[in-house]
Each structure stands twice: as C-alpha cells, then as structure tokens.
Design an enzyme around this catalytic site. Sequence first.
Site, PDB file in Angstrom:
ATOM      1  N   GLU A 154       0.517  -1.214   0.357  1.00  9.71           N
ATOM      2  CA  GLU A 154      -0.128  -0.042  -0.494  1.00  9.71           C
ATOM      3  C   GLU A 154       0.813   1.325   0.186  1.00  9.71           C
ATOM      4  O   GLU A 154       2.191   1.741   0.914  1.00  9.71           O
ATOM      5  CB  GLU A 154      -0.802  -0.125   0.913  1.00  9.71           C
ATOM      6  CG  GLU A 154      -1.807   0.595   1.402  1.00  9.71           C
ATOM      7  CD  GLU A 154      -3.054   0.283   2.608  1.00  9.71           C
ATOM      8  OE1 GLU A 154      -3.521   2.158   3.204  1.00  9.71           O
ATOM      9  OE2 GLU A 154      -3.183  -0.436   2.775  1.00  9.71           O
ATOM     10  N   ASP A 156      -0.159   5.581   0.424  1.00  4.30           N
ATOM     11  CA  ASP A 156      -0.518   6.402   0.711  1.00  4.30           C
ATOM     12  C   ASP A 156      -0.515   7.448   0.742  1.00  4.30           C
ATOM     13  O   ASP A 156       0.456   8.526   1.354  1.00  4.30           O
ATOM     14  CB  ASP A 156      -1.089   6.017   2.325  1.00  4.30           C
ATOM     15  CG  ASP A 156      -1.841   4.628   3.031  1.00  4.30           C
ATOM     16  OD1 ASP A 156      -2.843   4.446   1.639  1.00  4.30           O
ATOM     17  OD2 ASP A 156      -1.165   3.874   4.014  1.00  4.30           O
ATOM     18  N   GLU A 158      -3.388  10.570   3.018  1.00  5.23           N
ATOM     19  CA  GLU A 158      -4.522  10.527   3.679  1.00  5.23           C
ATOM     20  C   GLU A 158      -4.327  12.217   4.594  1.00  5.23           C
ATOM     21  O   GLU A 158      -3.598  12.723   4.535  1.00  5.23           O
ATOM     22  CB  GLU A 158      -4.281   9.889   4.496  1.00  5.23           C
ATOM     23  CG  GLU A 158      -4.786   7.904   4.079  1.00  5.23           C
ATOM     24  CD  GLU A 158      -5.261   7.251   5.536  1.00  5.23           C
ATOM     25  OE1 GLU A 158      -4.571   7.467   6.651  1.00  5.23           O
ATOM     26  OE2 GLU A 158      -5.175   6.448   4.902  1.00  5.23           O
ATOM     27  N   THR A 172       0.845  10.309   4.958  1.00  8.34           N
ATOM     28  CA  THR A 172       1.874   8.879   4.282  1.00  8.34           C
ATOM     29  C   THR A 172       2.203   8.207   4.791  1.00  8.34           C
ATOM     30  O   THR A 172       2.445   7.779   5.908  1.00  8.34           O
ATOM     31  CB  THR A 172       3.140   9.533   3.771  1.00  8.34           C
ATOM     32  OG1 THR A 172       4.193  10.288   4.206  1.00  8.34           O
ATOM     33  CG2 THR A 172       2.692  11.678   2.552  1.00  8.34           C
ATOM     34  N   ASN A 173       1.765   6.835   3.985  1.00  7.48           N
ATOM     35  CA  ASN A 173       2.294   6.098   4.228  1.00  7.48           C
ATOM     36  C   ASN A 173       3.046   4.357   3.635  1.00  7.48           C
ATOM     37  O   ASN A 173       2.253   4.926   2.515  1.00  7.48           O
ATOM     38  CB  ASN A 173       1.622   4.835   5.692  1.00  7.48           C
ATOM     39  CG  ASN A 173       1.556   4.349   6.832  1.00  7.48           C
ATOM     40  OD1 ASN A 173       3.193   3.693   6.738  1.00  7.48           O
ATOM     41  ND2 ASN A 173       1.214   4.147   7.992  1.00  7.48           N
ATOM     42  N   ASP A 181       3.394   1.107   9.223  1.00 11.17           N
ATOM     43  CA  ASP A 181       3.888   1.706  10.733  1.00 11.17           C
ATOM     44  C   ASP A 181       5.453   3.099  10.148  1.00 11.17           C
ATOM     45  O   ASP A 181       6.151   2.897  11.012  1.00 11.17           O
ATOM     46  CB  ASP A 181       4.383   0.682  11.653  1.00 11.17           C
ATOM     47  CG  ASP A 181       3.283  -0.155  12.050  1.00 11.17           C
ATOM     48  OD1 ASP A 181       2.560   0.821  12.179  1.00 11.17           O
ATOM     49  OD2 ASP A 181       3.958  -0.618  13.826  1.00 11.17           O
ATOM     50  N   ARG A 329       7.680   5.289  19.638  1.00 12.12           N
ATOM     51  CA  ARG A 329       7.003   3.943  19.482  1.00 12.12           C
ATOM     52  C   ARG A 329       7.782   3.118  19.195  1.00 12.12           C
ATOM     53  O   ARG A 329       7.690   2.224  18.454  1.00 12.12           O
ATOM     54  CB  ARG A 329       6.599   4.381  17.670  1.00 12.12           C
ATOM     55  CG  ARG A 329       5.306   5.877  18.153  1.00 12.12           C
ATOM     56  CD  ARG A 329       4.579   6.045  17.164  1.00 12.12           C
ATOM     57  NE  ARG A 329       4.586   5.308  16.199  1.00 12.12           N
ATOM     58  CZ  ARG A 329       3.132   5.143  14.886  1.00 12.12           C
ATOM     59  NH1 ARG A 329       4.094   5.840  13.941  1.00 12.12           N
ATOM     60  NH2 ARG A 329       3.740   4.387  13.724  1.00 12.12           N
TER      61      ARG A 329
END
Length: 389
Positions: A154, A156, A158, A172-173, A181, A329
């Site tokens: 994927e 992205d 968004e 964005t990803n 992540d 994280r």
Amino acid sequence: MAYPSRNYSYPTRSSSRSSIHYLILLAFAAVLVFKVDVLISQSIFAARRRASTSRNFVRPTYRRASRYINSITGFTNGTFNRNFVLSWGEERGKILEHGELLTLSLDRKSGSGFESKKEYLFAKIDMQIKLVPGNSAGTVTTYYLSSEGSAHDEIDFEFLGNSTGNPYTLHTNVFSQGKGDREQQFFLWFDPTEDFHTYSILWNPKCIILSVDGKPIREFKNMESIGVPYLKGQPMRIYSSLWNADEWATQHGLVKTDWSLAPFTASYRNFSAEACIWSPRTRKSSCESTDSAKSNSWLTEELDSRAREKMKQLQQKYMVYNYCEDPWRFPQGPGPECGSKSKINRQSNSNNNINTNANNNDNIIVPRKPRRPRRRSRSKRANKVAQID
C-alpha cells in the site's frame, strides 16, 4: 340515268359539327395530360431535391443530439468513466462534466469512494484534488494504491481534516507485505481547499516517490539488499474515499465532526497515468516486453542528488512527524530503511520536531494505521465493473 335509292342519306350539317367537337375534346385531353405529366415530374424532382438537402442537414444534428443524450446518461468516454468505478456511497459519489470531474461527499449516514477498474504493477499517476473546505474536523480524504489480503502492499496519501483556521495534515505511509508503521506527516504550503493541486505517486522497481505539485516530499527506496521487503510482486488498484473518522482523525478525537455543515465534498479532476496494467488471466503486466520497458522511461526514474537535496529542505520546513525519529513508538529503533542514526540522535530530532509543531496543530503522530471503511470483496467489485463496462 340511275339515281341513288331513297334510303341513302347525305351528311348533314349537325353531324359535321359533332365531329369537330370530338376533335376539340381530344386535343384538350392531350394538353391536359401533358400538363399533368409536367406537374408530376416537377413535383418528384422538387421532392428529391428537398430530401437530399434534408438528409445533409439532419445527420449532424442527430449526432450532436446523440452526444448530448449520452453525456446526460453517463455513457460518455471521459477520464473517470474510462478508468474508475464508484464503489460505495450510492449517490454521494458523482461523475460530472462528461466524465472529467468526480466528487465524493460525506454526510451523517455514509461517506463515499471510488476505485480503478484495472490493477497495476508499477505506475506513475497524477491526480488533482480539491479538499473539503471550511471546518473539516473529523473527515479523512484518502488517495492511495493498495493490493488485497493481509500481507498487502500500500502507498498512502491521507488528508486529515481540521477545524477552521488550522491546516490539513497530509499523512503518508508505505506498506510492504503487510508491514506499515512508516508514517510521515506534513503541513502543506498552500490551502488545499481553495483550488485543485496535483498529488503524484511514482512507483517503479527502484523507488517510490510521493510529490505535491511536482515537488517530491517523500522517497522510499528499494532496499531489499538490507532485508526491507519492497512493493514489486502484488498488483494494486487506485482507491480514494471520503469518510468520517472523528474518533481519532482530529486532535486525537477531541474535535468531532460538525454534522450541521454536511454534506462535506471533495473534488477530483485531471487524472493521468503511465502504468503497467496487470492481466489476471495471464498473470503478467503490460510492461514485461522489452519494447514496452524501453518506451516507459519512468520505470527507471529516481531522484538525483539535487532533487533529493531539495526534498530534504522541504521536509525540514514542512514535515511535522517522521516515524524514523520516534523513539517512543520504536524503542528498539524503526526499520533498517531509516538508516544508521543512533537512538540518541533520533530522540533529539523527535523532541525538536514535536515541540516545534505542537502549538500549531495537535493532529500529528498517528501511532496506528487508520481504520478505513471496508472495501467490497473482489467478486462484488468484478461484478460492478463488468456492469459498467
């Protein structure tokens, strides 16, 4: 001397007159027939002439009327009609202007979305988008490439809405084989709701480059050599949606969607693509031939040193979150694609980045993948596309 018999009768003056009348009647009839024949011939000639002129005039009028009718009923061959299908949201998604404009809307009941009819294995795509104006808090507008399955790939874009006066957050990803992540977030250097702007994805065997109005903002290289899975084996479709995510999208869910402002609407136009179209039947893409690879120079395109330096300058100015610099994280460090920065340097950069932008917008750092509306299954999608085709 012999005389004629008494029974013989000579012609009289009355019979002579009768013959003259008969001859006159015949002459009149002949003239009448001639006149009628001339009139009939002239009428036929005139009718043929009018018919010929009428045909030459009517045909283009009919074609114009046909095109107009088709544009109303949605059968014109515009960009969005050719390449996309409105996949959910019922009447909230609309294709307008002969297929050259698409709008998605969101109300309290539902959002809406569309997807590409075809799958691609590598592509260079551009889409112009104008985002929801005003108070867009709680709304999310997405534009991305994705494959199917839990181990999906994927890419992205968004756009996380915000309350009036605060900027959108561009999220964005990149997912490879189900692992994501890899969030990077930006503030834009313009108001994305006032006009259309171009959002581009270059995806080839060497790298993925995300650009805004032609300016690269993010690069994800093929680093399989150091153990990072790359997006090269799964064909993907183009998706876009507008939906409500006020449980997390704006200031971590503190600001909810104001439904009195609904419907919320985003607009799309000027889609273009250079792409390797995937064939489910042959399990091959259209770019596998040698001639095709030579004609598609974008398949080997990547940033040079100058373009990469400009991208880094833009990131320093407009990036508000980078997963590579988030020790909270990733206490053990993020993926190897982030490079060999030490944990201390990552923590220092992350502190500076977060503190600098916290006063401007709380809508940063999404520690989990946003939950999108469920897409329809492959079989339902195939049926829908078949009906439209």
